[in-house]
Design a protein around this motif. Structure first.
Motif, short mmCIF file in Angstrom:
data_model
loop_
_atom_site.label_atom_id
_atom_site.label_comp_id
_atom_site.label_asym_id
_atom_site.label_seq_id
_atom_site.Cartn_x
_atom_site.Cartn_y
_atom_site.Cartn_z
N TYR A 17 39.03 30.92 42.50
CA TYR A 17 38.44 32.07 42.30
C TYR A 17 39.38 33.40 42.40
CZ TYR A 17 37.59 33.07 46.99
OH TYR A 17 37.66 33.17 48.56
N VAL A 19 38.87 37.45 43.17
CA VAL A 19 38.17 38.61 43.22
C VAL A 19 38.91 39.87 43.15
CG1 VAL A 19 36.17 37.53 44.70
CG2 VAL A 19 38.07 38.57 45.58
N GLU A 20 38.47 40.80 42.63
CA GLU A 20 39.33 42.13 42.71
C GLU A 20 38.43 42.92 43.95
OE1 GLU A 20 40.52 45.77 39.86
OE2 GLU A 20 39.14 44.33 39.21
N LEU A 26 44.10 41.99 43.98
CA LEU A 26 43.40 40.87 43.68
C LEU A 26 43.71 39.90 44.77
CD1 LEU A 26 44.91 40.57 39.84
CD2 LEU A 26 42.31 41.18 40.84
N THR A 28 43.04 35.74 45.70
CA THR A 28 42.76 34.44 45.05
C THR A 28 42.35 33.35 46.14
OG1 THR A 28 44.38 34.72 43.47
CG2 THR A 28 43.95 32.37 43.80
N THR A 57 34.50 42.10 43.88
CA THR A 57 33.95 41.80 42.61
C THR A 57 34.61 40.24 41.87
OG1 THR A 57 33.53 44.01 41.99
CG2 THR A 57 33.12 42.59 40.35
N ARG A 59 36.11 38.19 39.45
CA ARG A 59 36.98 38.62 38.32
C ARG A 59 37.21 37.13 37.30
NH1 ARG A 59 35.09 42.91 37.39
NH2 ARG A 59 35.96 44.80 38.51
N TYR A 60 37.21 35.93 38.04
CA TYR A 60 37.63 34.73 37.67
C TYR A 60 37.35 33.49 38.47
CZ TYR A 60 41.02 31.30 35.67
OH TYR A 60 41.49 30.26 34.92
N LYS A 86 46.30 39.15 35.65
CA LYS A 86 45.60 40.02 34.95
C LYS A 86 45.19 39.34 33.56
CE LYS A 86 44.04 43.82 36.45
NZ LYS A 86 42.75 44.10 36.63
N ILE A 89 42.95 36.40 33.81
CA ILE A 89 41.44 36.90 33.85
C ILE A 89 41.10 37.18 32.39
CG2 ILE A 89 40.08 38.90 34.85
CD1 ILE A 89 41.89 38.72 37.46
N GLN A 93 38.00 36.26 29.99
CA GLN A 93 36.91 36.89 29.59
C GLN A 93 36.84 37.08 28.14
OE1 GLN A 93 38.23 40.46 31.65
NE2 GLN A 93 37.06 40.03 33.60
#
Length: 97
Positions: A17, A19-20, A26, A28, A57, A59-60, A86, A89, A93
């Motif tokens: 995962y 997160v931001e 970021l 990981t 949050t 993000r991935y 990015k 991610i 998305q």
């Protein structure tokens, strides 16, 4: 598995995962329970890095075959620069919409 919440709370399923953090950085990591791990990050008990950068949050997330594969994938993603993360991610998305 039900769509919309893949791999959640299944202790045999490991996830990579990203997160931001509130400062835009970021982070990981890997987990086998993404809900618990996000709560830990936002409670300040997950990692020293995110503790001072809350809230975070998701993000991935990416499913991995097992813990070993998740660790290998984590290392490869951590070696990416910010622009590459990015892009990863963004690609994920784009496939969701």
């Amino acid at each position: 598995m039900p769509s919309g919440t893949p791999y959640r709370n299944d202790e045999s399923a490991w996830l990579l995962y990203i997160v931001e953090c509130c400062d835009g950085s970021l982070y990981t990591g890997i987990t086998n329970d993404i809900d618990r791990r996000l709560k830990e990050h936002n409670d300040g008990s997950a990692s020293r890095y995110t503790r001072s950068r809350r809230p975070v949050t998701l993000r991935y997330q990416e499913p991995c075959a097992d813990r070993s594969q998740a660790l290998i994938r984590e290392l490869s993603v951590k070696l990416l620069n910010r622009r590459e993360k990015k892009a990863l991610i963004g690609a994920a998305q784009a496939t969701r919409t």
